[in-house]
Design an enzyme around this catalytic site. Structure first.
Site, mmCIF file in Angstrom:
data_model
loop_
_atom_site.group_PDB
_atom_site.id
_atom_site.type_symbol
_atom_site.label_atom_id
_atom_site.label_comp_id
_atom_site.label_asym_id
_atom_site.label_seq_id
_atom_site.Cartn_x
_atom_site.Cartn_y
_atom_site.Cartn_z
ATOM 1 N N LYS A 106 2.492 -0.190 40.637
ATOM 2 C CA LYS A 106 2.184 -0.201 39.304
ATOM 3 C C LYS A 106 3.314 -1.259 38.613
ATOM 4 C CE LYS A 106 -0.505 3.604 38.109
ATOM 5 N NZ LYS A 106 -0.510 4.463 39.314
ATOM 6 N N GLU A 128 0.050 3.516 27.694
ATOM 7 C CA GLU A 128 -0.372 4.949 27.658
ATOM 8 C C GLU A 128 -0.167 5.408 29.197
ATOM 9 O OE1 GLU A 128 -2.143 2.333 28.580
ATOM 10 O OE2 GLU A 128 -2.706 3.040 30.618
ATOM 11 N N SER A 397 -0.293 2.442 48.518
ATOM 12 C CA SER A 397 0.065 1.785 47.080
ATOM 13 C C SER A 397 1.282 2.254 46.641
ATOM 14 C CB SER A 397 -1.365 2.327 46.086
ATOM 15 O OG SER A 397 -1.885 3.789 46.580
#
Ligand code: PLP
Length: 420
Positions: A106, A128, A397
């Site tokens: 991310k 968010e 990930s």
């Protein structure tokens, strides 16, 4: 759109391989686009112009690359997994986004958007977050770039993900609890959007996955594509060949599209996305949008969507909070429709078993999200291993430290039960 929905699979595939998506309208064949209220259009147009001006700019790219190398820790390693390879009967290679700063892919996106925000002269950032991982990445990126950051988070999620709320605060972000609507991610997105439209010149909205209205799915893909670019080069260098299969987990789809993008035209590479199969096929039991969904519009984009017969968005379930989303990025809907990528699901139990298997065989604690990719890879290996040595490349990930509360109640409780 009626014209594009009638395009055949072969036509979609040909256009995809020719690099024609997204088109000028942000469409991926019949998917994508910009379905937002009138009030949100100028903000999206301004962002689109900013992306066009800066994303491929040499100075911007140099700054991004430098920060990715010296602050995020790129390139992340490509790790050969000898014990898994032996057990599964194929060569197993792991692309280690778990080693990136803040523990997952991310940060690639959050950092890129924060740098873009600064180039565009934004005075503050809004974001968010659901489980809190994107909020943490955004808070860290904003601190690094020197922009104040406000993170909207559902009140229910704030309680469920208290450690991440603390992390965001430590990193200097203002966390705003959202009690409206379902008080989870969907309500938080609405609030962040409202904030953004209030001051589209001074505020930049960092969206966390390859979803949303144009240009977000494209912007996020471009910022995450570094994963696949690195992995492709590393495979050629370390394994001496491209993988036979490429596998990643799919929530909104950002780590998957980031890994897949560099391999789309490598037609010898089989590509598989793995969604959250949860506890079953029934309504509300999973978050496997591409397996069980139908086309619809969510958060500004036309894509596949988990909805009931009246078009109401369905509740979702997954043991991994990061995959627990009823929609999916429009490019994945296209990749499926074009037949280039196949999508399947792994259950909660398969994911938990995969966490344990990777921990014990390779000394790596994966995120529960990433464990879905491992489960999918194990299945692919069982179905395909044979005379020739096959190679599978798995997108790892993120790391599983954040999942300790869930793992304590499941895997660890079972392990301790066995000790008695
Ligand atoms: C958020 C998250 C995901 C799911 O998001 P995508 O946009 O589908 O990549 C997957 N893995 C980890 C570790 C995450 O934190």
């Amino acid at each position: 759109m009626s014209e594009s929905t009638t395009q055949s699979q072969a036509e979609l595939l040909a256009a995809l391989l020719a690099g024609r998506y997204p088109d000028e309208q942000g469409r991926y064949g019949p998917f994508g686009g910009r379905y937002v209220p009138e009030t949100l259009i100028p903000a999206h147009q301004r962002l689109e112009a900013g992306v066009r001006r800066w994303l491929q700019d040499a100075g911007f790219q140099a700054e991004l690359t430098h920060e990715l190398r010296t602050w995020v820790g790129r390139p992340t390693a490509l790790t050969f997994a000898p014990h898994l390879s032996q057990r599964w009967g194929v060569e197993v290679w792991l692309k280690r986004e778990d080693l990136a700063h803040t523990g997952a892919h991310k940060i690639n996106n959050a950092l890129g958007q924060a740098l873009l925000a600064r180039r565009l002269g934004a005075k503050r950032v809004v974001a968010e977050t659901g489980a809190g991982q994107h909020g943490v990445a955004s808070a860290a990126a904003c601190a690094r770039v020197g922009l104040p950051c406000t993170v909207y988070m559902g009140a229910v999620d704030m309680e469920r993900q208290a450690p991440n709320v603390g992390r965001m605060k430590l990193l200097g972000a203002t966390v705003v609890g959202v009690t409206s609507g379902d008080a989870t991610l969907r309500a938080a997105i609405d609030e962040a959007m409202r904030d953004w439209v209030g001051d589209p010149d001074g505020t930049f909205y960092i969206l966390g996955s390859a979803v949303g209205a144009h240009p977000y799915p494209y912007l996020v893909r471009e910022l995450q594509a570094v994963i696949g670019r690195e992995a492709r080069e590393q495979m050629l260098q370390q394994a001496g060949a491209l993988p036979d299969a490429l596998i990643a987990c799919v929530g909104g789809g950002s780590n998957a599209i980031g890994l897949f993008h560099a391999f789309i035209t490598d037609q010898s590479v089989r590509i598989i996305g793995v969604e959250a199969g949860g506890t079953g096929r029934g309504l509300g039991e999973n978050a496997a949008t591409l397996s069980y969904g139908r086309p619809g519009v969510l958060h500004g984009s036309h894509s596949m969507l988990l909805q009931d017969d009246n078009g109401q968005i369905q509740e979702t379930h997954s043991v991994s909070a990061g995959l627990d989303y009823p929609g999916v990025g429009p490019e994945h809907s296209l990749l499926r429709a074009a037949g280039r990528v196949s999508y399947e699901s792994a259950s909660d139990e398969e994911a938990l078993a995969a966490v344990q298997e990777l921990c014990q065989s390779e000394g790596i604690l994966p995120a529960l999200e990433s464990a879905h990719a491992l489960a999918g890879a194990k299945r692919w290996a069982a179905a395909n291993r044979g005379t020739r040595t096959l190679r599978v490349l798995i997108g790892l990930s993120g790391r599983g430290d954040k999942d300790m509360p869930t793992l304590s109640k499941t895997l660890i409780a079972r392990l301790e039960g066995q000790d008695k």
